[in-house]
Design a protein around this motif. Structure first.
Motif, mmCIF file in Angstrom:
data_model
loop_
_atom_site.group_PDB
_atom_site.id
_atom_site.type_symbol
_atom_site.label_atom_id
_atom_site.label_comp_id
_atom_site.label_asym_id
_atom_site.label_seq_id
_atom_site.Cartn_x
_atom_site.Cartn_y
_atom_site.Cartn_z
ATOM 1 N N ASN A 12 0.723 -1.279 0.012
ATOM 2 C CA ASN A 12 -0.032 -0.020 0.134
ATOM 3 C C ASN A 12 0.750 1.251 -0.067
ATOM 4 N N HIS A 13 1.091 1.922 -1.155
ATOM 5 C CA HIS A 13 2.013 2.887 -1.300
ATOM 6 C C HIS A 13 1.186 4.475 -1.437
ATOM 7 N N THR A 14 -0.101 4.324 -0.930
ATOM 8 C CA THR A 14 -0.937 5.809 -1.455
ATOM 9 C C THR A 14 -0.475 6.469 -0.385
ATOM 10 N N PRO A 15 0.137 7.824 -0.864
ATOM 11 C CA PRO A 15 0.209 8.940 0.103
ATOM 12 C C PRO A 15 -0.748 9.282 1.054
ATOM 13 N N VAL A 16 -0.414 9.393 2.367
ATOM 14 C CA VAL A 16 -1.372 9.985 3.287
ATOM 15 C C VAL A 16 -1.649 11.421 2.952
ATOM 16 N N THR A 17 -3.045 11.955 2.750
ATOM 17 C CA THR A 17 -3.455 13.210 2.730
ATOM 18 C C THR A 17 -3.797 13.978 3.755
ATOM 19 N N LYS A 18 -4.165 12.911 4.700
ATOM 20 C CA LYS A 18 -4.977 13.337 6.159
ATOM 21 C C LYS A 18 -4.506 12.635 7.029
ATOM 22 N N PHE A 19 -4.702 12.881 8.299
ATOM 23 C CA PHE A 19 -4.447 12.075 9.647
ATOM 24 C C PHE A 19 -5.941 11.957 10.156
ATOM 25 N N ILE A 20 -6.234 10.893 11.046
ATOM 26 C CA ILE A 20 -7.614 10.956 11.813
ATOM 27 C C ILE A 20 -7.036 10.998 13.394
ATOM 28 N N LEU A 21 -7.498 12.094 13.959
ATOM 29 C CA LEU A 21 -7.240 12.311 15.390
ATOM 30 C C LEU A 21 -8.000 11.448 16.179
ATOM 31 N N GLN A 22 -7.531 10.241 16.614
ATOM 32 C CA GLN A 22 -8.307 9.481 17.439
ATOM 33 C C GLN A 22 -8.701 10.134 18.855
ATOM 34 N N GLY A 23 -7.777 10.675 19.560
ATOM 35 C CA GLY A 23 -7.919 11.640 20.686
ATOM 36 C C GLY A 23 -8.418 10.449 21.948
ATOM 37 N N PHE A 24 -9.649 11.191 22.264
ATOM 38 C CA PHE A 24 -10.008 10.287 23.664
ATOM 39 C C PHE A 24 -11.377 9.335 22.975
ATOM 40 N N SER A 25 -11.344 8.894 22.055
ATOM 41 C CA SER A 25 -12.366 8.025 21.404
ATOM 42 C C SER A 25 -12.536 6.814 22.003
ATOM 43 N N ASN A 26 -11.686 6.275 22.803
ATOM 44 C CA ASN A 26 -11.801 5.142 23.449
ATOM 45 C C ASN A 26 -12.648 5.445 24.761
ATOM 46 N N TYR A 27 -13.092 6.651 25.005
ATOM 47 C CA TYR A 27 -14.132 7.003 25.849
ATOM 48 C C TYR A 27 -15.131 7.609 25.563
ATOM 49 N N PRO A 28 -16.065 6.897 24.768
ATOM 50 C CA PRO A 28 -17.323 7.493 24.259
ATOM 51 C C PRO A 28 -18.336 8.210 25.189
ATOM 52 N N ASP A 29 -18.478 7.498 26.450
ATOM 53 C CA ASP A 29 -19.407 7.981 27.516
ATOM 54 C C ASP A 29 -18.904 9.337 28.316
ATOM 55 N N LEU A 30 -17.781 9.590 27.878
ATOM 56 C CA LEU A 30 -16.924 10.666 28.545
ATOM 57 C C LEU A 30 -16.884 11.851 27.947
ATOM 58 N N GLN A 31 -17.264 11.759 26.415
ATOM 59 C CA GLN A 31 -17.104 13.091 25.548
ATOM 60 C C GLN A 31 -17.637 14.325 25.957
ATOM 61 N N GLU A 32 -18.788 14.341 26.417
ATOM 62 C CA GLU A 32 -19.627 15.640 26.932
ATOM 63 C C GLU A 32 -18.881 16.234 28.114
ATOM 64 N N LEU A 33 -18.406 15.183 28.990
ATOM 65 C CA LEU A 33 -17.637 15.771 30.159
ATOM 66 C C LEU A 33 -16.558 16.229 29.809
ATOM 67 N N LEU A 34 -15.798 15.544 28.867
ATOM 68 C CA LEU A 34 -14.427 15.927 28.687
ATOM 69 C C LEU A 34 -14.470 17.385 27.790
ATOM 70 N N PHE A 35 -15.452 17.634 26.785
ATOM 71 C CA PHE A 35 -15.640 18.780 26.311
ATOM 72 C C PHE A 35 -15.978 19.900 27.241
ATOM 73 N N GLY A 36 -16.683 19.623 28.079
ATOM 74 C CA GLY A 36 -17.044 20.638 29.302
ATOM 75 C C GLY A 36 -15.985 20.970 29.895
ATOM 76 N N ALA A 37 -15.122 20.196 30.682
ATOM 77 C CA ALA A 37 -13.985 20.390 31.236
ATOM 78 C C ALA A 37 -12.841 21.057 30.747
ATOM 79 N N ILE A 38 -12.564 20.634 29.319
ATOM 80 C CA ILE A 38 -11.515 21.073 28.743
ATOM 81 C C ILE A 38 -11.784 22.525 28.185
ATOM 82 N N LEU A 39 -13.206 22.905 27.735
ATOM 83 C CA LEU A 39 -13.499 24.151 27.533
ATOM 84 C C LEU A 39 -13.412 25.105 28.569
#
Length: 319
Positions: A12-39
């Motif tokens: 697979n030699h297709t050059p990457v044109t973008k990256f996917i920032l997975q971030g805290f995707s392992n914690y789907p139940d905490l997304q709203e809480l993390l957003f509020g705290a970090i904001l």
């Protein structure tokens, strides 16, 4: 083999044109809480550091090199936090968590510039305290406005040089997939993990220059404070010792937090920590520390607290 090397081996030699920032995707139940705290943290960071800058620039009692450096520190905290945090906040709200290849280059470039500049600025602040306490008779003639500006310019020069080396070191490598970045911003270790080439040389460059921009300022800081502590121990005035220790304690606490997290992230051996631990530590020095610095310096500094009280009295109780 890294995921990038596996992709290259599979053809697979297709050059990457973008990256996917997975971030805290392992914690789907905490997304709203993390957003509020970090904001909330980011809002406090911006308001607190802007307030510190405004206080220093407008109060006549804070027109000294120490507070000039502190205002620059506040500016740097806003800058490198703003390189990372807004994109993280947006990614909490949208399903498309991608960042373009060019955007990733720009984010990493500006992040390394400001983090490296802060490292050398902290060394400049330690040197300033050394001159003020150990060489008080020569302090005014040496730590002039011009000297302070030169030290800030040198900090940014080191930041620019390190950024050019580190960013070039990473993006000179080929990226041909996968493009899932196990982080919430474009940082060097996870990017190297995705490169479709042997990264041993790139990692050596990372460790060498990360160590240089960490250990050289740290050596200046430790030398300065060893001499400062000796000078404080020789002071006869109890009030003088307390004032000197109070000023230095705030600075040393900020230094210990900053360098501890940076060393943990960039100078440790490859593979000695998990992605999750790396993200937690990164949150601390990209999001938490910029918020803490104004409080560390203001809560332990009588002159800053006095200036703040005067401003509040003038604005809330005019006349």
């Amino acid at each position: 083999m890294t995921p990038g090397e596996l992709a290259l081996a599979s053809g697979n030699h297709t050059p990457v044109t973008k990256f996917i920032l997975q971030g805290f995707s392992n914690y789907p139940d905490l997304q709203e809480l993390l957003f509020g705290a970090i904001l909330l943290i980011y809002a406090i960071t911006v308001v607190g550091n802007l307030g510190m800058m405004a206080l220093i620039f407008t109060d006549a009692n804070l027109q000294s090199p120490m507070y000039f450096f502190l205002s620059v520190l506040s500016f740097l905290d806003i800058c490198y936090s703003s390189v990372v945090t807004p994109k993280l906040l947006v990614n909490f709200l949208v399903s498309d968590k991608s960042i373009s290849f060019e955007g990733c280059v720009v984010q990493l470039t500006f992040f390394v510039v400001h983090v490296t500049a802060e490292s050398f600025l902290l060394a400049s602040m330690a040197y300033d305290r050394f001159m003020a306490i150990c060489q008080p008779l020569h302090y005014g003639s040496i730590m002039t406005r011009g000297t302070c500006l030169q030290l800030v310019a040198a900090s940014y020069a080191f930041g620019g040089a390190n950024s050019a080396i580190q960013t070039g070191n990473v993006f000179a490598l080929p990226f041909c997939g996968p493009n899932q970045l196990t982080h919430y911003y474009c940082d060097i270790p996870p990017l190297l993990h995705l490169a479709c080439a042997n990264t041993d040389t790139a990692r050596v460059v990372l460790y060498i220059f990360s160590a240089l921009v960490t250990l050289l300022p740290a050596a200046v800081i430790l030398t300065s404070y060893c001499l400062v502590l000796v000078a404080i121990g020789r002071m006869r005035s109890v009030a003088g010792r307390e004032k000197a220790l109070s000023t230095c304690a705030s600075h040393f606490l900020a230094i210990a937090i900053f360098y501890g997290t940076v060393v943990f992230t960039y100078v440790q051996p490859h593979g000695s920590t998990s992605n999750t631990n790396g993200q937690v530590v990164s949150v601390f020095y990209t999001i938490i520390i910029p918020m803490l610095n104004p409080f560390i310096y203001s809560l332990r500094n009588k002159e800053v607290k006095g200036a703040l009280q005067r401003k509040l009295q003038v604005n809330i109780f005019p006349g």
